[in-house]
Design a protein around this motif. Structure first.
Motif, short mmCIF file in Angstrom:
data_model
loop_
_atom_site.label_atom_id
_atom_site.label_comp_id
_atom_site.label_asym_id
_atom_site.label_seq_id
_atom_site.Cartn_x
_atom_site.Cartn_y
_atom_site.Cartn_z
N LYS B 689 0.82 -1.22 0.00
CA LYS B 689 0.00 0.00 0.00
C LYS B 689 0.85 1.26 0.00
CE LYS B 689 -3.84 -1.57 2.82
NZ LYS B 689 -4.27 -1.49 4.20
N TYR B 690 1.94 1.24 0.78
CA TYR B 690 2.63 2.50 1.05
C TYR B 690 3.96 2.67 0.31
CZ TYR B 690 -0.87 2.44 4.72
OH TYR B 690 -2.06 2.39 5.39
N GLN B 739 -2.80 7.91 5.77
CA GLN B 739 -4.26 8.05 5.63
C GLN B 739 -4.65 8.58 4.24
OE1 GLN B 739 -6.22 10.03 8.95
NE2 GLN B 739 -4.49 9.44 10.22
N ALA B 740 -3.71 9.25 3.59
CA ALA B 740 -4.02 9.84 2.29
C ALA B 740 -3.97 8.79 1.18
CB ALA B 740 -3.05 10.96 1.97
N THR B 741 -3.22 7.71 1.42
CA THR B 741 -2.94 6.82 0.31
C THR B 741 -3.55 5.43 0.43
OG1 THR B 741 -0.94 6.16 1.41
CG2 THR B 741 -0.75 7.96 -0.16
N GLY B 742 -4.04 5.09 1.58
CA GLY B 742 -4.58 3.73 1.66
C GLY B 742 -5.66 3.64 2.71
N ASP B 743 -6.64 2.78 2.43
CA ASP B 743 -7.66 2.57 3.44
C ASP B 743 -7.10 1.62 4.50
OD1 ASP B 743 -7.46 0.45 1.83
OD2 ASP B 743 -9.58 0.29 1.31
#
Lengths: 146, 788
Positions: B689-690, B739-743
């Protein structure tokens, strides 16, 4: 025919792409997989509007990148929960895109979107499902109305 | 002129005797007596009247005139007829009916009497005594002096009155009331100085001051100051005519002046005409005390014991009394003017006392509020800790609340909270404090607390009334009333409803024997509100906890239902993928399906672990020795599955460094492979995700310098700052950029952390280095012998 898919799950996006290509072979399919991506592409979308938009509701703001755009404070506060609704609002707010039919295609239950559905009056709400037929029928019906 | 000069020299009331001496000396007499007619005979029948000696002077002898005389005497006639009388020869004058011993003993043969009117309108007479008869000219001069003496005596009295008022003002001003109020002892010392000064001015054998110690309890008046040193005055009075002259003044708020309370029984009717209901019993003890003080024997005639007393008022309320009794020197009687002066002094004292009571009340109130704030803070600290429990104990919260706040409720002897039971038929004690609740053996205390208050109709208990009305009640309680609710000896009760959003749940009661501070009802109400809040909070937490428990049980059930089908789907997918007849496209799709199944399996397991951890159950690791091949196979599969879950366009690759795990063949590490798979996949999921696009996620292992086996995942992506590293394993915590890039829910690393704890290991988060690389390390203990 042009179809815009706004969806951030890559596996879901790939599957929708495959299914749409199979059902509408002549369609030109565009993709946006983040809210930031949608905003960045908005001018391009408005200049050459799609015939229908398949809009997810929960969208990440952007992909991880060293130069990634920080979220505006209002969006940081509101979070990812209504990103698709914000994108739809942008479409409705511009005379060039306000009449584009938007189909909300989401895993969120209809009951949790009651207020948004009333306010935004999308062309349709459809829950995500492994059966692609209902979405195909909705796209066909929407295009007929145009 | 001589008389005026004499008057001007006098500094005390007994200076009147000096005036009489001058009168006698001017006229060549050996004695002079100033008589006064008792005021309650004015307008009545003459036979009811009586003459009293106000002052007297006799040359060269210590004998005194009799102290009281009937109106049928020559002097009485002079007053009644308003005519000077001259008795040339006492022994032969038929008008002299009763020749008193003092006339014989002093060889007095003649006397004359001139009527006079005192400045307050009362009647009297000035008499001169000597051996030889008085001439008409001398009688005429006596008449003139009789006119002058009251005026001059008035001047002496005015001068003394003015000085007295100034003196009292001075004493009061020295007591500083501007900052914090002086202590009770300090104020009493000032009042004692005032009382002694008053006793001195009025020449009283006793001057005493009785005051109420609070503004709210009218029942008792305490001895606050007295001039009596050796023989203590009565300590307390109640406002009742049964408690003598002082009790009558307190009960009626009326000032009193008696010429001679030593002959109260004789004059009862006359006295009670003026002061209805007043009573007194002639006291031999007081007579003996007076004789001792005056140096008289039992045979000597006792001078009249005069009395005056003034109520001390605040508005219409009686705050106390100041009384003066039995003059030690002449003049023997308190006059109306002196009573008027005592009234002014009573006003001064009243103002002074009320000012001090108010200051003390304000100070007490401030202290109470300060204690309340401190108590609230203590209460809240306790409640904060208690509400972290899944099932907060309301009773413990209330006990702590009452303990914390008891000092702020001034005057409270017993405080209790009673809650309605489930059927709302009774109130039961939930918490209590105060000496009445705490006295006795543990058994007695328990029995006292077990007493229930019925709530049935009709509402005969205070608790039932307050539960029904929802209104605060402040009651004066008579002995024996509300026996089940009120301790014996309590006279005041405040009962306040304890309410929550669902209604009244109980009653807060405060009892006092002596009375409360003015602000106590307000503080009690605030406390009741706070208790209502705690009750509400505890109920909400309990409800939520029950709901959460049900939710967690549902999670567990769902996980259980999912487990087998998902495992089977995963296993069969493995079998299909091992077939050689699959085309590449189908193989890729199936791999994705396997990845998705794996993800669902991990989510189901996360649900189970989340449920266990939320219920404070530890994760149990079924450890077995880790084999290099098994670990590497699991890691490769996890890497493969996760790479397929990531958007292919982002070009994020996953690689496992097989060689780094070879040492497992010589190193003994014991771990639970299922839990390890869960932990690794959570780390890889995050890495997918990151990570930035076009980067590599590396999975490798090894043994650290400190002898720990580690499986590490490193990637280049959203940076982790040093201060974030420690927080990442907290439940629900997510980095700002993440928080901006993944749930996500923020529970993945929390679960990994607990999995590592179950292995006696550790999750180590190494913040981003200057190249942007971040590392997550799963650290496991190694069997030491095997390392060698």
């Amino acid at each position: 025919m042009k179809i815009l898919i706004v969806e951030d799950n890559s596996i879901q996006l790939e599957w929708m792409n495959d299914e749409l290509a199979r059902r509408f072979p002549s369609a030109k399919i565009q993709e946006c997989d983040t809210e930031y991506g949608f905003r960045a592409a908005f001018e391009k979308i408005a200049a050459d509007p799609p015939d229908v938009v398949l809009m997810d509701v929960m969208l990440n703001w952007t992909h991880p990148a060293e130069d990634m755009e920080p979220r505006p404070p209002a969006i940081a506060e509101a979070g990812i929960w209504r990103a698709g609704i914000r994108c739809q609002k942008m479409l409705r707010g511009d005379p060039r895109t306000k009449d584009i039919p938007v189909l909300l295609y989401t895993s969120l239950a209809e009951s949790s979107l009651t207020a948004e559905l009333k306010e935004m009056s999308p062309a349709a709400y459809l829950p995500k499902d492994s059966n692609f037929e209902p979405l195909v029928r909705e796209i066909q019906s929407t295009l007929k109305k145009k | 002129m001589l008389l005026v000069q004499t008057a001007a020299r006098q500094e005390c009331l007994s200076g009147l005797c000096e005036l009489l001496r001058t009168v006698a000396e001017i006229s060549g007499s050996i004695g002079c007596v100033l008589w006064e007619l008792a005021p309650y005979t004015q307008g009545g029948e003459p036979r009811d009247g009586r003459l009293y000696v106000l002052a007297q002077w006799f040359h060269g002898c210590n004998t005194s005139a009799t102290y009281n005389l009937g109106l049928d005497s020559v002097t009485g006639s002079a007053i009644l007829e308003q005519k000077a009388m001259n008795v040339g020869q006492i022994s032969t004058d038929h008008r002299v009916r009763d020749q008193h011993p003092f006339l014989k003993h002093t060889h007095i043969n003649s006397f004359c009497s001139a009527p006079l009117t005192f400045l307050d309108g009362r009647k009297g007479a000035l008499n001169l005594y000597r051996a030889t008869p008085f001439t008409d000219a001398e009688l005429e001069r006596l008449v003139q002096m009789a006119w002058l003496v009251p005026e001059l005596y008035g001047n002496i009295r005015d001068k003394i009155s003015f000085r007295q008022i100034r003196k009292i003002n001075g004493i009061m001003q020295r007591v500083d009331m501007t900052s914090s109020p002086p202590t009770h002892d300090h104020v009493c010392a000032a009042l004692n100085a005032i009382v002694e000064s008053v006793a001195d001015t009025f020449q009283s054998m006793e001057t005493s001051l009785y005051l109420r110690n609070t503004q709210d309890n009218p029942a008792v008046f305490d001895l606050t100051a007295t001039s009596l040193k050796n023989h203590p005055a009565k300590k307390q009075y109640r406002a009742s005519s049964e408690e003598g002259l002082t009790g009558w003044i307190l009960s009626t708020g009326t000032k009193v002046r008696l010429f001679d309370f030593n002959h109260f029984e004789r004059d009862r009717e006359l006295i009670q005409q003026q002061y209805p209901g007043i009573t007194w019993k002639d006291s031999l003890e007081i007579q003996a005390l007076a004789r001792a003080r005056l140096g008289l024997s039992v045979a000597d005639e006792l001078p009249p014991l005069s009395f005056m007393g003034c109520p001390i008022m605040t508005g219409h309320k009686v705050l106390g009394v100041i009384r003066c009794a039995a003059r030690a020197r002449e003049p023997h009687y308190y006059s109306e003017r002196e009573l008027a002066l005592l009234e002014i002094i009573a006003e001064q004292i009243g103002h002074f006392w009320v000012t001090w009571l108010n200051r003390r009340e304000i100070e007490n109130e401030n202290e109470s509020w300060r204690l309340l704030v401190m108590g609230m803070s203590l209460m809240n600290n306790f409640v904060q800790k208690e509400i972290k429990q899944p099932n907060p104990d309301v009773q413990k919260m209330f006990e702590s609340a009452l303990r914390s706040i008891r000092d702020a409720i001034s005057g409270a002897d017993a405080i209790d909270v009673r809650l309605a039971d489930e059927s709302s038929s009774e109130l039961r004690v939930a918490a209590a404090c105060g000496r009445f609740w705490e006295q006795g053996s543990p058994r007695e205390i328990a029995d006292r607390r077990n007493v229930r208050v019925p709530l049935a109709e009709p509402s005969t208990t205070i608790g039932a009334r307050v539960m029904k009305s929802g209104v605060v009640e402040t009651l004066d309680v008579r002995p024996g009333e509300y026996a089940g609710e009120i301790f014996p000896g309590m006279s005041k009760v405040i009962s306040t409803p304890v309410s929550t959003e669902e209604g009244i749940v109980g009653v807060l009661g405060v009892q006092s024997g002596e009375g409360f501070g003015r602000h106590t009802p307000l503080i009690t109400e605030l406390l009741a509100q706070q208790l209502g809040l705690y009750h509400s909070l505890a109920s909400t937490i309990r409800r939520r906890y029950r709901a959460e428990l049900e939710q967690l049980e549902t999670f567990e059930d769902l996980q259980h239902q999912l487990k087998t089908p998902i495992q089977q789907a995963h296993a069969r997918m493995q079998m299909v993928l091992q077939s050689e007849s699959l085309d590449e496209r189908l193989r890729l799709d199936l791999q994705k399906v396997r990845g998705l199944c794996g993800k669902v399996r991990r989510v189901a397991m996360s649900l189970k672990l989340f449920s266990d951890l939320s219920k404070k159950r530890c994760i149990e690791a079924n450890r077995s020795r880790a084999a290099s091949d098994g670990i590497v196979k699991m890691l490769i599969e996890a890497a493969s599955d996760n790479s397929l879950m990531v958007d292919a366009k982002r070009q994020i690759r996953f690689s496992v460094e097989r060689e780094s795990f070879r040492m497992l063949n010589t190193t003994q590490v014991f771990l639970d492979l299922d839990l390890l798979e869960q932990a690794v996949n959570n780390l890889l999921d995050n890495a997918g995700k990151y990570s930035y696009a076009n980067t590599l996620v590396k999975i490798y292992g090894g043994v650290t310098g400190k002898g720990k086996f580690h499986i590490s995942v490193s990637n280049k992506g959203i940076p982790i700052r040093p201060k974030e590293a420690a927080k990442l394993a907290e439940r629900g915590w997510r980095g700002e950029d993440a928080q901006a890039t993944g749930d996500g829910t923020g529970i993945g690393l929390w679960i990994v952390d607990h999995i590592m704890r179950a292995h006696d290991g550790q999750l180590l988060v190494i913040p981003s280095n200057p190249e942007g690389m971040t590392e997550f390390k799963l650290m496991f203990p190694v069997q030491e012998k095997a390392i060698q």
